[in-house]
Design an enzyme around this catalytic site. Structure first.
Site, short mmCIF file in Angstrom:
data_model
loop_
_atom_site.label_atom_id
_atom_site.label_comp_id
_atom_site.label_asym_id
_atom_site.label_seq_id
_atom_site.Cartn_x
_atom_site.Cartn_y
_atom_site.Cartn_z
N CYS A 74 101.17 4.73 -73.51
CA CYS A 74 100.60 5.85 -73.10
C CYS A 74 99.21 6.04 -73.82
O CYS A 74 98.93 6.06 -74.97
CB CYS A 74 101.27 7.01 -73.11
SG CYS A 74 100.52 8.58 -72.61
N CYS A 185 95.17 4.60 -67.62
CA CYS A 185 96.28 5.41 -67.53
C CYS A 185 97.51 4.49 -67.27
O CYS A 185 97.25 3.83 -66.20
CB CYS A 185 96.28 6.76 -67.04
SG CYS A 185 97.80 7.57 -66.68
N1 DGL Z 1 100.64 7.45 -68.75
C1 DGL Z 1 99.89 8.26 -69.45
C2 DGL Z 1 98.65 7.62 -70.04
O1 DGL Z 1 98.64 6.39 -70.13
C3 DGL Z 1 99.63 9.64 -69.15
C4 DGL Z 1 100.17 10.45 -68.17
C5 DGL Z 1 100.49 11.88 -68.40
O2 DGL Z 1 99.39 12.53 -68.03
O3 DGL Z 1 101.40 12.39 -68.84
O4 DGL Z 1 97.76 8.20 -70.17
#
Ligand code: DGL
Length: 264
Positions: A74, A185
């Site tokens: 993430c 993301c």
């Molecule tokens: N999947 C996450 C990232 O790579 C974030 C998603 C969220 O906003 O929770 O930033």
């Protein structure tokens, strides 16, 4: 730690599955644990302190299960938590992730690079430092995408509503002359097929899942910790609705997996 110990992978939701897929491909003999903090998604609009606390809770969960490595799949959690987690666990192989600014700066022909990411990632000092380091010779247009993660979390990768929202986020990048777009993301690589339909074929899409898997392999290799057994299946936990994750998992993860509750 031994070779047979599992690897813990973490995201605010299902986005990290795009990274888990790369890990599974590169390291097929690993036992994989995955926590989706769906009860607290989206992280993109949460405070760094809150995300750090959640990341610490998940890190402890993996420690108790004897994980030999921890992957923060993430971008938003990485900017909020990776530095503190490295201090908390100095000897634990830990891989974070960041938007692929360096490869994008190398790939662009127009000299204009777009970044789709969460508000949290784009506003962070870590992202500003990344631009200072690797984007001095290119123009970078950033685009936060509120609402996109929530739609992907429903399992929707194709609806007209999703397409309209995505169009609104990529249009400013195209208008600014971007020929290279960073998917900053981990949820967004799920939208690659849709983006490829929507964008001119000359646009390059870049994400970091494969690079994260390679870095993990390197860290495990240095410690002689690469697994050699065929694992039964990946194990998933969610702090959100267990049935919902069970329902959408088959569209997002093509291998067997068992889903349990992470608690709140
Ligand atoms: N999947 C996450 C990232 O790579 C974030 C998603 C969220 O906003 O929770 O930033």
């Amino acid at each position: 730690m031994d070779k047979g110990a599992p690897i813990g992978v973490f995201d605010s939701g299902v986005g990290g599955l795009t990274v888990l897929d790369e890990i599974q491909r590169l390291l097929p003999h690993e036992s994989l644990l995955y926590v989706a903090d769906c009860g607290h998604i989206p992280y993109g609009e949460k405070s760094p302190a809150f995300i750090l606390e959640r990341s610490r809770t998940v890190a402890e969960f993996f420690r108790k299960r004897g994980a030999k490595a921890f992957v923060i799949a993430c971008n938003t959690a990485t900017v909020a938590a990776v530095a503190d987690l490295r201090q908390d666990y100095p000897d634990w192989p830990l891989v974070g992730m960041e938007p692929a600014v360096k490869p994008a700066a190398a790939a662009t022909r127009s000299g204009v690079v777009g970044v789709l990411a969460t508000t949290g990632t784009l506003q962070s000092a870590k992202f500003a430092a990344l631009l200072d380091r690797f984007a001095t010779d290119v123009r970078v247009i950033t685009q936060p995408c509120p609402g996109l993660v929530e739609l992907i979390e429903t399992g929707d990768l194709v609806s007209p509503a999703l397409r309209t929202m995505l169009q609104g986020y990529v249009e400013p990048l195209l208008n600014a002359g971007c020929d290279t777009i960073i998917l900053g993301c981990t949820h967004y690589p799920f939208l690659k097929p849709l983006l490829e339909q929507m964008l001119p074929p000359s646009i390059i899409l870049i994400d970091t899942g494969a690079a994260v898997a390679r870095q993990l392999k390197r860290l495990l290799g240095e410690r002689d910790l690469i697994g050699t057994d065929k694992p039964e299946h990946a194990q998933f936990w969610t702090s959100g609705d267990v049935d919902h994750l069970r329902n959408i998992l088959p569209t997002l993860w093509k291998y067997p997996g068992v889903v349990s509750s992470f608690g709140s």
